[in-house]
Scaffold this active site. Structure first.
Site, mmCIF file in Angstrom:
data_model
loop_
_atom_site.group_PDB
_atom_site.id
_atom_site.type_symbol
_atom_site.label_atom_id
_atom_site.label_comp_id
_atom_site.label_asym_id
_atom_site.label_seq_id
_atom_site.Cartn_x
_atom_site.Cartn_y
_atom_site.Cartn_z
ATOM 1 N N ARG A 109 0.896 -0.803 -0.233
ATOM 2 C CA ARG A 109 0.280 0.246 -0.011
ATOM 3 C C ARG A 109 0.630 1.754 0.286
ATOM 4 O O ARG A 109 1.622 1.112 1.016
ATOM 5 C CB ARG A 109 -0.453 0.104 0.992
ATOM 6 C CG ARG A 109 -2.104 -0.864 0.967
ATOM 7 C CD ARG A 109 -3.383 -0.634 0.165
ATOM 8 N NE ARG A 109 -4.652 -1.067 -0.126
ATOM 9 C CZ ARG A 109 -4.351 -1.912 -0.811
ATOM 10 N NH1 ARG A 109 -3.439 -2.456 -1.954
ATOM 11 N NH2 ARG A 109 -5.780 -2.527 -1.205
ATOM 12 N N GLU A 123 2.758 12.650 -7.251
ATOM 13 C CA GLU A 123 3.949 13.548 -6.521
ATOM 14 C C GLU A 123 5.814 12.161 -6.564
ATOM 15 O O GLU A 123 6.377 12.517 -6.660
ATOM 16 C CB GLU A 123 3.775 13.544 -5.217
ATOM 17 C CG GLU A 123 3.868 12.670 -3.961
ATOM 18 C CD GLU A 123 3.678 12.867 -2.506
ATOM 19 O OE1 GLU A 123 4.104 14.084 -2.241
ATOM 20 O OE2 GLU A 123 2.516 12.226 -1.642
ATOM 21 N N HIS A 161 -0.158 -0.545 -10.395
ATOM 22 C CA HIS A 161 -0.342 -1.464 -9.654
ATOM 23 C C HIS A 161 -1.526 -2.142 -10.676
ATOM 24 O O HIS A 161 -2.525 -3.042 -10.510
ATOM 25 C CB HIS A 161 -2.249 -0.752 -9.155
ATOM 26 C CG HIS A 161 -2.755 -1.011 -8.464
ATOM 27 N ND1 HIS A 161 -3.907 -1.240 -7.534
ATOM 28 C CD2 HIS A 161 -1.986 -2.605 -6.887
ATOM 29 C CE1 HIS A 161 -4.005 -1.700 -6.493
ATOM 30 N NE2 HIS A 161 -3.403 -2.361 -5.989
#
Length: 392
Positions: free
Chosen positions: A230, A259, A271
């Protein structure tokens, strides 16, 4: 009886066949279904249908599901731990190798070359991409569950020295971890000694910003961090400082935020760690099996908000109860049964936090009595949800 299931995110259709013939998937009953099966659909801020009894996440993480709200509504939330473990394991091992040799940068560079003398340019410039071998290096694995345990074992087979930290590792998982993997009792030992660190823990208040300024201060210069768990496990501001000072050589993550993009020494993937055809099929199969088991028998496997409960159904009727975990609740349930002259064939009650789950098997064939008992339970302030299951 036909149960209704609503799916989100294109769940593998072959896996959904595990539901069997007594389930209608995305049909005319889907507006108020018995169960959801989903992957990444965000349920935060949504209103649950009154009939919804179960949610199955075809994956391990459940951050897209409001667990507390579901529990209070008497909805059992399932995940599919281990179904995509091999896919993520392979993604992490690939990231280990890429970080050691910087194959991505090498590929980008060689594609800038042109002309008849490309082979000479390659030979002249390849030294800038000379890397190191992972054999003999130390890998720290934080979280030794289905994914972390596999990574630890395979990294050891690749010649790495492996350290593992997990204060909550299950007995079953522990048996499958190689004895060559050094278990440590303090995560700081991994921070201080590992050349590479990979993290495989859920996001909780306790694990948020596991990688913070204090953790980076313990690391030797040149540490590689791989995060396929995560994004919020890493404090990005502290990470940028650690990269600037050379403490972190490279950060590889499967969780992109603006960022992190286009930053030197940061590699971001979209992902896709668990996104293989095999993993998606395995997740769908497991989700389908758990929903079918729960709806047809009331048994719970792989729930994140209620305990696992298994009991063979041999009595004519079974009542399942989701109840508040208050004193004497089992005695009150038993009294309600006896007041109607019904015999209990078997009862099992398991609690988790503020709620508990009860399987109540009844040696009774009079349906009118059973209906009266269900009505009694539904009128109780301490019982959140009541289901009646008939033995086939």
């Amino acid at each position: 009886m036909v149960y209704s299931v609503k799916t989100f995110n294109n769940i593998n259709q072959v896996g959904l066949k595990e539901l069997g013939n007594h389930f209608q998937v995305d049909g005319d009953l889907a507006d108020n279904p018995d169960a959801y099966i989903l992957r990444s659909q965000n349920l935060h801020g949504t209103t649950f249908p009154d009939n919804l009894k179960a949610i199955a996440r075809a994956g391990a993480g459940t951050n897209n599901i409001p667990i507390d709200e579901a529990t209070a509504a008497g909805i059992v939330v399932f995940n599919t731990p281990g179904a995509n473990a091999n896919a993520v394991k392979e993604a992490v091992l690939a990231s280990l190798l890429m970080s050691a040799r910087d194959y991505i940068a090498a590929n980008k560079w060689v594609n800038t070359l042109s002309g008849d003398d490309v082979p000479k340019q390659v030979e002249a410039g390849k030294k800038q991409f000379a890397g190191s071998e992972i054999s003999g290096k130390t890998l720290g694995v934080i979280g030794l569950g289905a994914i972390g345990g596999r990574i630890a074992n395979y990294a050891q087979r690749l010649g790495m020295n492996v350290m593992g930290y997990d204060p909550y590792v299950s007995i079953e998982t522990a048996w499958n971890i190689s004895h060559h993997v050094k278990r440590v009792d303090d995560v700081k030992e991994i921070f201080a000694n590992a050349d590479y660190i990979t993290v495989h823990v859920p996001l909780t208040d306790e694990t948020r910003h596991t990688f913070n300024s204090e953790a980076f201060a313990l690391m030797p210069k040149g540490t590689v961090i791989i995060n396929f768990a995560r994004g919020e496990l890493v404090d990005n501001a502290a990470l940028f400082d650690a990269i600037e000072t050379g403490v972190v050589k490279r950060y590889i993550t499967d969780f992109g935020t603006e960022e992190l993009l286009n930053k030197d020494k940061i590699t971001v993937f979209p992902h896709v760690g668990g996104s293989t055809a095999e993993a998606e099929l395995n997740c769908a199969i497991m989700a389908g099996k758990t929903i079918r088991q729960f709806m047809e028998t009331g048994e719970i496997t792989n729930s994140v908000n209620f305990p696992n409960v298994h009991q063979a159904l041999t009595a004519p009727y079974r009542i399942t109860l989701i109840n508040k975990n208050v004193p004497n609740i089992v005695a009150r349930i038993s009294t309600a049964v006896s007041n109607l002259g019904i015999n209990i064939d078997n009862i099992i009650n398991r609690s988790k936090g503020e709620y508990a789950y009860t399987l109540l098997d009844l040696d009774e064939t009079d349906k009118a009595k059973i209906d009266d008992l269900v009505a009694t339970f539904e009128a109780s302030d301490n019982i959140v949800r009541v289901r009646l299951i008939t033995k086939k």
